[in-house]
Design an enzyme around this catalytic site. Sequence first.
Site, PDB file in Angstrom:
ATOM      1  N   CYS A   1      -1.499  -0.649  -5.860  1.00  0.00           N
ATOM      2  CA  CYS A   1      -2.304  -1.799  -6.355  1.00  0.00           C
ATOM      3  C   CYS A   1      -2.873  -1.363  -7.703  1.00  0.00           C
ATOM      4  O   CYS A   1      -4.024  -0.963  -7.791  1.00  0.00           O
ATOM      5  CB  CYS A   1      -3.427  -2.106  -5.386  1.00  0.00           C
ATOM      6  SG  CYS A   1      -2.900  -2.272  -3.667  1.00  0.00           S
ATOM      7  N   ALA A   2      -2.067  -1.417  -8.746  1.00  0.00           N
ATOM      8  CA  ALA A   2      -2.364  -0.606  -9.927  1.00  0.00           C
ATOM      9  C   ALA A   2      -3.110  -1.291 -11.070  1.00  0.00           C
ATOM     10  O   ALA A   2      -3.742  -0.598 -11.868  1.00  0.00           O
ATOM     11  CB  ALA A   2      -1.074  -0.013 -10.467  1.00  0.00           C
TER      12      ALA A   2
ATOM     13  N   PRO B   1      -5.832  -2.942 -13.423  1.00  0.00           N
ATOM     14  CA  PRO B   1      -5.319  -2.832 -14.795  1.00  0.00           C
ATOM     15  C   PRO B   1      -4.820  -1.435 -15.187  1.00  0.00           C
ATOM     16  O   PRO B   1      -4.361  -1.260 -16.310  1.00  0.00           O
ATOM     17  CB  PRO B   1      -6.540  -3.220 -15.642  1.00  0.00           C
ATOM     18  CG  PRO B   1      -7.719  -2.793 -14.812  1.00  0.00           C
ATOM     19  CD  PRO B   1      -7.316  -2.993 -13.378  1.00  0.00           C
TER      20      PRO B   1
ATOM     21  N   GLY C   1      -6.429   1.873 -14.093  1.00  0.00           N
ATOM     22  CA  GLY C   1      -7.382   3.000 -14.049  1.00  0.00           C
ATOM     23  C   GLY C   1      -6.836   4.193 -13.261  1.00  0.00           C
ATOM     24  O   GLY C   1      -6.813   5.324 -13.758  1.00  0.00           O
TER      25      GLY C   1
ATOM     26  N   ASP D   1      -5.387   1.492  -3.699  1.00  0.00           N
ATOM     27  CA  ASP D   1      -6.726   1.109  -4.160  1.00  0.00           C
ATOM     28  C   ASP D   1      -6.809  -0.390  -3.873  1.00  0.00           C
ATOM     29  O   ASP D   1      -6.529  -1.221  -4.730  1.00  0.00           O
ATOM     30  CB  ASP D   1      -6.832   1.422  -5.659  1.00  0.00           C
ATOM     31  CG  ASP D   1      -8.219   1.224  -6.200  1.00  0.00           C
ATOM     32  OD1 ASP D   1      -9.185   1.377  -5.438  1.00  0.00           O
ATOM     33  OD2 ASP D   1      -8.351   0.908  -7.403  1.00  0.00           O
TER      34      ASP D   1
ATOM     35  N   CYS E   1     -13.701  -0.747  -3.399  1.00  0.00           N
ATOM     36  CA  CYS E   1     -15.017  -0.755  -4.042  1.00  0.00           C
ATOM     37  C   CYS E   1     -15.926  -1.666  -3.217  1.00  0.00           C
ATOM     38  O   CYS E   1     -16.721  -2.428  -3.759  1.00  0.00           O
ATOM     39  CB  CYS E   1     -14.929  -1.159  -5.510  1.00  0.00           C
ATOM     40  SG  CYS E   1     -14.076  -2.695  -5.780  1.00  0.00           S
TER      41      CYS E   1
HETATM   42  N1  SAM Z   1      -6.171   0.472  -9.037  1.00  0.00           N
HETATM   43  C1  SAM Z   1      -6.668  -0.405 -10.077  1.00  0.00           C
HETATM   44  C2  SAM Z   1      -7.363   0.413 -11.137  1.00  0.00           C
HETATM   45  O1  SAM Z   1      -7.824   1.518 -10.848  1.00  0.00           O
HETATM   46  O2  SAM Z   1      -7.403  -0.053 -12.285  1.00  0.00           O
HETATM   47  C3  SAM Z   1      -7.578  -1.469  -9.500  1.00  0.00           C
HETATM   48  C4  SAM Z   1      -6.954  -2.197  -8.382  1.00  0.00           C
HETATM   49  S1  SAM Z   1      -7.866  -3.532  -7.740  1.00  0.00           S
HETATM   50  C5  SAM Z   1      -9.084  -2.755  -6.818  1.00  0.00           C
HETATM   51  C6  SAM Z   1      -6.773  -4.170  -6.538  1.00  0.00           C
HETATM   52  C7  SAM Z   1      -5.444  -4.669  -7.055  1.00  0.00           C
HETATM   53  O3  SAM Z   1      -4.708  -5.163  -5.942  1.00  0.00           O
HETATM   54  C8  SAM Z   1      -5.550  -5.799  -8.033  1.00  0.00           C
HETATM   55  O4  SAM Z   1      -4.832  -5.507  -9.200  1.00  0.00           O
HETATM   56  C9  SAM Z   1      -4.922  -6.986  -7.319  1.00  0.00           C
HETATM   57  O5  SAM Z   1      -4.191  -7.826  -8.174  1.00  0.00           O
HETATM   58  C10 SAM Z   1      -3.996  -6.314  -6.326  1.00  0.00           C
HETATM   59  N2  SAM Z   1      -3.694  -7.161  -5.142  1.00  0.00           N
HETATM   60  C11 SAM Z   1      -4.226  -8.354  -4.805  1.00  0.00           C
HETATM   61  N3  SAM Z   1      -3.664  -8.813  -3.669  1.00  0.00           N
HETATM   62  C12 SAM Z   1      -2.767  -7.899  -3.285  1.00  0.00           C
HETATM   63  C13 SAM Z   1      -1.850  -7.816  -2.213  1.00  0.00           C
HETATM   64  N4  SAM Z   1      -1.782  -8.774  -1.290  1.00  0.00           N
HETATM   65  N5  SAM Z   1      -1.055  -6.736  -2.146  1.00  0.00           N
HETATM   66  C14 SAM Z   1      -1.135  -5.755  -3.051  1.00  0.00           C
HETATM   67  N6  SAM Z   1      -1.992  -5.774  -4.095  1.00  0.00           N
HETATM   68  C15 SAM Z   1      -2.788  -6.835  -4.216  1.00  0.00           C
END
Ligand code: SAM
Length: 455
Positions: free
Chosen positions: A114-115, A117, A119, A181, A234
């Site tokens: 879940c990458a 933006p 980080g 994440d 988070c």
């Molecule tokens: N890891 C990122 C960083 O450190 O910049 C932040 C990730 S954020 C907490 C969670 C991410 O999961 C988002 O980019 C979101 O778009 C994505 N997401 C949303 N729904 C999801 C799904 N059903 N499966 C996988 N990823 C998903």
Amino acid sequence: MQQVLPQSFIDSLAGLPGFEKDKFTDVHENTEQVTSIRLNPLKPTPATNDLPVANTVPWCGSGRYLSARPSFTLDPVFHGGAYYAQEASSMFVDHIVKEIYRNQAPPKRVLDLCAAPGGKSTLLAAALPGSFIVSNEVIKTRVGMLSENISKWGSDHVIVTNNDPKDFKKLPGYFDLMVVDAPCSGSGLFRKDVAAINEWSEANVEMCSLRQQRILTDTIGSLKEGGFLIYSTCSYSMQEDEEICDWIINQFQLQPVKINIDPSWAIVETISKKNAATGYRFYPDKVQGEGFFIACFRQTNPVDNFYGYHNKVAVAPKQIQSIVKPFLKNFDDYLISDQKEIVIASLKKWEEEIATISNTLNVRKSGVAIGTVKGKDLIPHHELALSHLLSNDIPAVNLAKEDALKYLRRQDLVFENEKKGWTICRFGDINLGWMKVLPNRVNNYYPPNWRILKA
Ligand code: SAM
């Protein structure tokens, strides 16, 4: 930003390990948020007169707190990828990676599921320079930002994909390290994202918990025997944190992994109720950082292995190779391919991995874009300017801040007596991008869609 938290949210946290209601509400209602960055080891460190750098983040050697929040948009070296603005608690991933690979070889294949933006992916790219990293984001509209941040970071060992977690079923037992994440209810970021406060509800926490289970169900099978899973959110809610840890152990029999921490860091170590998984909670009234939860597991059960495809990357003709060669350092380490008119350099050592991911997933960015060949010339790509592949023999000009900002706004620059041809614009020795010096003018090649719009 000072915030009053809803009573239903505060009530839901009662009894959580390490939760101290008065201190917690006070830090949300009466104190300023913390600003932190993570330095890019591939690039020169920005000068302290440009960036108000204070202390090092205790659990991440490249993390720095800032004494004031600058305008990142108006800091040229931010656009050069010299650092990533990242919340300090989440940099704990760096400590976990260092701890689990302290006494064993670093992972070969890494997935950041879940990458966006970017980080954790840029952190992993820096912490694991010898690994092959798949940086995946399911939401299409978020992949552009992820790719841009990976390009700025300048690494050559990260591939960006746009896939749903269920697509990873095609890669059983493939990854040595997987970072999830997970999307969550976001309570840990209430100090930074005030709008999120109004969206918080018990029902949303429950919905997020179910989604986290679905994501993990789809992807845990792609972890190799002996591989590690790092799970983080988070959110403060037990349903998204310790209860997910218990569920992972029940469903998949992964082993929880305890991580050494320094007690002075004030991170709260928690033990899940049913299966005694160790987790780490970050509270903003205890640490200099935002709310965060993280836990680590190991796949110790036998799993089916997918060994990957052995296809070769189709290399570009010799003539193209000889045109791009003068632009690159360590040319012999790279495979040069021509993809949709853009010449790409990919690390030879990851050829099989690149073929496997390209055959199974929707790849959005791979290797480093070098440029487009027109006749006998190369129009160099912005990504090359920001990467560590760029040859030291390419002419470069260090700009004053005002000119650097003009360059990043894509405005005209005036130079006298500069060598003609492709030239790198720098600020504080950090590459910002290309310009072409012609006999009577200078052409600014900063990408139009990246340019600074702010006055
Ligand atoms: N890891 C990122 C960083 O450190 O910049 C932040 C990730 S954020 C907490 C969670 C991410 O999961 C988002 O980019 C979101 O778009 C994505 N997401 C949303 N729904 C999801 C799904 N059903 N499966 C996988 N990823 C998903």
